[in-house]
Design an enzyme around this catalytic site. Structure first.
Site, mmCIF file in Angstrom:
data_model
loop_
_atom_site.group_PDB
_atom_site.id
_atom_site.type_symbol
_atom_site.label_atom_id
_atom_site.label_comp_id
_atom_site.label_asym_id
_atom_site.label_seq_id
_atom_site.Cartn_x
_atom_site.Cartn_y
_atom_site.Cartn_z
ATOM 1 N N ASP A 225 -23.586 -3.465 -25.867
ATOM 2 C CA ASP A 225 -23.211 -2.338 -25.012
ATOM 3 C C ASP A 225 -24.347 -1.967 -24.063
ATOM 4 O O ASP A 225 -24.110 -1.634 -22.893
ATOM 5 C CB ASP A 225 -22.843 -1.121 -25.862
ATOM 6 C CG ASP A 225 -21.507 -1.276 -26.568
ATOM 7 O OD1 ASP A 225 -20.720 -2.153 -26.157
ATOM 8 O OD2 ASP A 225 -21.258 -0.535 -27.535
ATOM 9 N N ARG B 86 -14.014 -4.804 -40.977
ATOM 10 C CA ARG B 86 -13.376 -4.260 -42.175
ATOM 11 C C ARG B 86 -12.351 -5.245 -42.750
ATOM 12 O O ARG B 86 -12.185 -5.330 -43.962
ATOM 13 C CB ARG B 86 -12.734 -2.909 -41.851
ATOM 14 C CG ARG B 86 -13.757 -1.819 -41.560
ATOM 15 C CD ARG B 86 -13.111 -0.453 -41.424
ATOM 16 N NE ARG B 86 -12.374 -0.312 -40.199
ATOM 17 C CZ ARG B 86 -12.905 0.071 -39.043
ATOM 18 N NH1 ARG B 86 -14.218 0.298 -38.959
ATOM 19 N NH2 ARG B 86 -12.165 0.195 -37.946
ATOM 20 N N ASN C 262 -19.155 -10.225 -34.966
ATOM 21 C CA ASN C 262 -20.158 -10.356 -33.906
ATOM 22 C C ASN C 262 -19.783 -11.439 -32.897
ATOM 23 O O ASN C 262 -20.210 -11.377 -31.741
ATOM 24 C CB ASN C 262 -21.526 -10.664 -34.514
ATOM 25 C CG ASN C 262 -22.080 -9.494 -35.299
ATOM 26 O OD1 ASN C 262 -21.708 -8.352 -35.058
ATOM 27 N ND2 ASN C 262 -22.955 -9.766 -36.250
ATOM 28 N N ASP D 177 -14.096 -5.179 -32.871
ATOM 29 C CA ASP D 177 -15.065 -5.855 -33.731
ATOM 30 C C ASP D 177 -15.266 -5.099 -35.044
ATOM 31 O O ASP D 177 -15.423 -5.709 -36.108
ATOM 32 C CB ASP D 177 -16.401 -6.095 -33.014
ATOM 33 C CG ASP D 177 -17.014 -4.812 -32.460
ATOM 34 O OD1 ASP D 177 -16.500 -3.715 -32.731
ATOM 35 O OD2 ASP D 177 -18.021 -4.916 -31.728
ATOM 36 N N ASP E 197 -23.421 -4.622 -31.910
ATOM 37 C CA ASP E 197 -22.493 -3.949 -30.995
ATOM 38 C C ASP E 197 -23.257 -3.081 -30.004
ATOM 39 O O ASP E 197 -22.994 -3.098 -28.789
ATOM 40 C CB ASP E 197 -21.507 -3.110 -31.807
ATOM 41 C CG ASP E 197 -20.479 -2.414 -30.930
ATOM 42 O OD1 ASP E 197 -20.808 -1.348 -30.389
ATOM 43 O OD2 ASP E 197 -19.358 -2.925 -30.795
ATOM 44 N N HIS E 198 -24.222 -2.321 -30.513
ATOM 45 C CA HIS E 198 -24.996 -1.418 -29.674
ATOM 46 C C HIS E 198 -25.817 -2.204 -28.657
ATOM 47 O O HIS E 198 -25.951 -1.798 -27.501
ATOM 48 C CB HIS E 198 -25.918 -0.567 -30.555
ATOM 49 C CG HIS E 198 -26.206 0.786 -30.001
ATOM 50 N ND1 HIS E 198 -25.343 1.848 -30.111
ATOM 51 C CD2 HIS E 198 -27.283 1.255 -29.322
ATOM 52 C CE1 HIS E 198 -25.872 2.915 -29.541
ATOM 53 N NE2 HIS E 198 -27.046 2.584 -29.040
ATOM 54 N N ASP F 20 -14.838 -4.946 -27.824
ATOM 55 C CA ASP F 20 -15.819 -4.030 -28.390
ATOM 56 C C ASP F 20 -15.168 -3.070 -29.384
ATOM 57 O O ASP F 20 -15.799 -2.637 -30.349
ATOM 58 C CB ASP F 20 -16.486 -3.248 -27.252
ATOM 59 C CG ASP F 20 -17.622 -2.362 -27.737
ATOM 60 O OD1 ASP F 20 -18.490 -2.845 -28.478
ATOM 61 O OD2 ASP F 20 -17.641 -1.174 -27.369
#
Length: 419
Positions: free
Chosen positions: A125, A108, A48, A103, A121-122, A100
């Site tokens: 965006d 992972r 993040n 991330d 993330d959303h 973006d």
């Protein structure tokens, strides 16, 4: 007073991100670059943090552009922007796309993949979408115009469609041509071209640019400007994405033996919310200026963007927590009141109750911006707190809680691949 019920929190354990990217450019060019780029980041950097760093670059570009063009007039208003500002926007947008994209790979690598990253993330965006519309429209020399409003509607519609599709199919689907991949690179190219030739370049006619004005038959066609042509291309893109998204949703609904028409009703919230904003902008000229032609235009678009971010944020939250689709958002009432007040001269033939002059109109718009900011900020804060507390993780630190409730540094398994 939160957004996630105790029952819905339990569903976070069931969530697993699923995505499909059919872009050839992404597969053969960008993804190999992203796979290398993520290795440059230390494992102690939280995913993040990378996402927020990318958005911070966009904020810097946005602030720089309005430092030189506070009236949002572009070259049509006699504003000559330094070339480096547009090049900065181009590089900044490419970096945002790269940050973006990696991330999730960093998540992972650090063992932090999960619903919090999807939400964060959303949310970034969603905010970037409106900021890029405003900056790109300035670079295209559109400025204060209905073309900029149309760009806002089209871009937000594409974002809403993607979120709506993910809610019903359970996966993020990016086709052979998508906004997050090819769309962003096109906008970055627009910034770069504006840096070389200036925004007035986009007022050049398409036929003139292609040297077709003397070609028989073709020269009978209207010499539409390049920026107008780009807007027409955007409209085509919305129509294409609508049918593509519905095709995927329909396939998923048929597989689960559910109604294929019911999801279409869930497109109405966007139509209603966008309609309210456009209604406010279309108020009649009851004095010497209209909202779309004033310096309040950009603050208004920013307020609209924050309200949209709240709307799609609740949609993705419903997806990751298996809650019902959010039909309603109370902040629409506030904007509807502003829209009705501005249109009272047309509706009942009397002046507005509050927006009677430029000062009061500015108060109404900036108050809407403040309320929209607080509303979305409250949403982000409450959701992050709920998810981090429930899952025992931190938002900006690579660490987890052990069985005794103590924070411990998160170290990925040595056998994991650094994706």
């Amino acid at each position: 007073m939160g957004y996630i019920s105790p029952e819905a929190l339990q569903n976070l354990h069931k969530y697993a991100y699923k995505g499909v990217d059919k872009s050839i450019l992404s597969k053969y060019v960008l993804n190999p670059f992203w796979t290398w780029f993520v290795t440059l980041w230390p494992l102690w950097v939280a995913p993040n943090t990378i996402t927020l760093s990318g958005l911070s670059i966009v904020f810097f570009n946005f602030a720089t552009l309005f430092w030189y063009d506070p009236g949002y007039l572009a070259e049509k208003g006699g504003v000559l922007m330094p070339d480096w500002v547009y090049f900065s926007c181009s590089i900044g947008l490419f970096l945002y796309q790269s940050f973006d994209a990696i991330d999730g790979k960093q998540a992972r690598r650090t063992g932090m993949a999960g619903p919090l990253g999807e939400m964060f993330d959303h949310g970034c965006d969603a905010m970037n979408t409106t900021l890029e519309v405003i900056m790109a429209s300035q670079a295209l020399n559109l400025g204060r115009s209905w073309w900029t409003v149309a760009s806002q509607v089209a871009t937000l519609a594409n974002f809403y469609l993607t979120t709506w599709e993910e809610f019903h199919t359970g996966q993020l689907y990016l086709g052979v041509f998508s906004g997050p991949v090819e769309g962003i690179l096109i906008i970055a190219a627009i910034y770069a071209i504006s840096g070389v030739y200036g925004p007035s370049f986009w007022d050049t006619g398409m036929l003139t640019f292609l040297h077709l004005t003397n070609v028989p038959i073709i020269n009978q066609l209207p010499d539409m400007s390049l920026n107008d042509s780009f807007m027409a291309f955007g409209a085509f893109g919305v129509a294409f994405n609508l049918q593509a998204s519905y095709r995927n949703v329909r396939r998923a609904r048929l597989a689960s033996k559910k109604s294929t028409l019911q999801p279409l009703l869930l497109l109405l919230p966007f139509v209603v919310s966008a309609g309210i904003q456009v209604l406010w902008l279309t108020h009649p000229r009851y004095d010497n200026s209209a909202l779309i032609n004033s310096s309040l235009f950009v603050p208004f678009l920013c307020a609209w963007g924050l309200q949209f971010a709240h709307q799609v944020g609740r949609m993705i939250l419903a997806h990751v927590t298996s809650q019902p689709f959010p039909w309603w958002d109370w902040i629409w009432v506030w904007s509807l009141v502003g829209a009705v007040d501005a249109n009272l001269p047309m509706l009942v033939g009397r002046p507005p109750l509050f927006q009677t002059n430029e000062t009061n109109r500015a108060i109404a718009v900036y108050l809407t911006l403040a309320i929209s900011f607080v509303t979305y900020g409250r949403f982000c804060t409450l959701v992050i707190n709920d998810i981090t507390n429930f899952m025992g993780i931190a938002c900006f630190t690579v660490r987890k809680k052990d069985k005794d409730g103590n924070w411990q540094e998160s170290v990925p398994d040595s056998g994991k691949k650094s994706l």
